[in-house]
Scaffold this active site. Structure first.
Site, mmCIF file in Angstrom:
data_model
loop_
_atom_site.group_PDB
_atom_site.id
_atom_site.type_symbol
_atom_site.label_atom_id
_atom_site.label_comp_id
_atom_site.label_asym_id
_atom_site.label_seq_id
_atom_site.Cartn_x
_atom_site.Cartn_y
_atom_site.Cartn_z
ATOM 1 N N TYR A 24 0.866 -1.176 0.000
ATOM 2 C CA TYR A 24 0.000 0.000 0.000
ATOM 3 C C TYR A 24 0.905 1.230 0.000
ATOM 4 C CZ TYR A 24 -3.664 3.263 1.564
ATOM 5 O OH TYR A 24 -4.534 4.320 1.686
ATOM 6 N N ASP A 64 -2.498 -1.167 -3.997
ATOM 7 C CA ASP A 64 -2.806 0.218 -4.325
ATOM 8 C C ASP A 64 -1.485 0.975 -4.349
ATOM 9 O OD1 ASP A 64 -3.562 2.855 -4.447
ATOM 10 O OD2 ASP A 64 -4.818 2.818 -2.653
#
Length: 255
Positions: A106, A145
């Protein structure tokens, strides 16, 4: 092998919207890699028979965090990059298997006013060095992400976003440098010209319904695994977060 990545924007919130375990089973996921769990593991009850669970929580409660649920037990698990300044927010889990590494990541957001851009770039440079080091031992599959739309085709309004977080030249160049070290964006390797393929939409202005979005969720692989890719899918019909899951179908027998 079917791998799925999803920024869930809060795991407990997702649990209130769907049966996550049943969904994993129905999808036939060999591993589900999630980002933005927004919890500490002791704050959640999640039973996943047949899946091993690995969580990396941020020091700060209710913020960031990653997890992997996997059917195959790894031979080793590493949390973070081994760099203290970068390992406070639970942004990285690495599972080591016999023939590859699987990583959920992330990437930090540069923030709307770009006040965290310098840190974002420091983190990105350190992460590139980290996966380069792993890649010297065995191929790497990382997903998550990455908080960047790499090319103009990867968001609806590129001209309007050139100075905005997630599409600055610095962030895009950071991702280009990573790929230049021997890695591929699996989706673009199969679909180089596909437009309208997004994985994140604002909650405002009916953006998801109108497909005004960004592709910021990825599966990135060591280039030598490119021939192993069967398909890459953006599962935009799956709701529950402002992101949708992305799927990688891989045949490592071809490695």
């Amino acid at each position: 092998m079917k791998l799925i990545s999803w920024n869930v924007n809060g795991f407990r919130a997702l649990q209130r919207k769907m049966d996550v375990y049943q969904w994993m089973e129905e999808m036939g996921a060999d591993a589900l890699c999630i980002q933005e769990t927004k919890l500490h593991q002791d704050q959640v009850q999640f039973d996943s028979p047949g899946y091993f669970q690995y969580w990396n929580d941020a020091v700060r409660k209710g913020y960031s965090g990653t997890a992997i649920f996997t059917k195959q037990k790894p031979i080793n698990v590493t949390y973070g990059m081994g760099i203290e300044v970068h390992d406070q927010e639970g942004r990285l889990i690495t599972l080591e298997y016999e023939n590859y590494y699987l990583i959920t990541v992330y990437t930090p957001n540069a923030k709307r006013d770009l006040t965290r851009l310098d840190y974002r770039l420091e983190w990105g440079a350190a992460f590139t060095q980290y996966i380069k080091g792993l890649d010297q031992h065995k191929p790497v599959i990382f997903c998550g992400d990455l908080n960047v739309a790499h090319q103009e085709i990867d968001l609806t309004y590129p001209k309007n976003n050139r100075e905005n977080s997630g599409f600055t030249l610095q962030e895009r160049n950071d991702f280009s440098k990573l790929l230049d070290e021997g890695f591929i964006d699996s989706f673009r390797s199969l679909y180089p010209d596909k437009k309208g393929a997004y994985s994140w939409w604002s909650f405002q202005f009916n953006a998801r319904q109108r497909n005004i979005g960004w592709r910021i969720d990825y599966f990135v692989l060591s280039k030598r695994l490119e021939k192993c890719i069967s398909d890459v899918k953006i599962l935009k019909e799956v709701v529950g977060s402002d992101h949708c899951p992305v799927e990688l179908d891989l045949s490592l027998q071809n490695a």
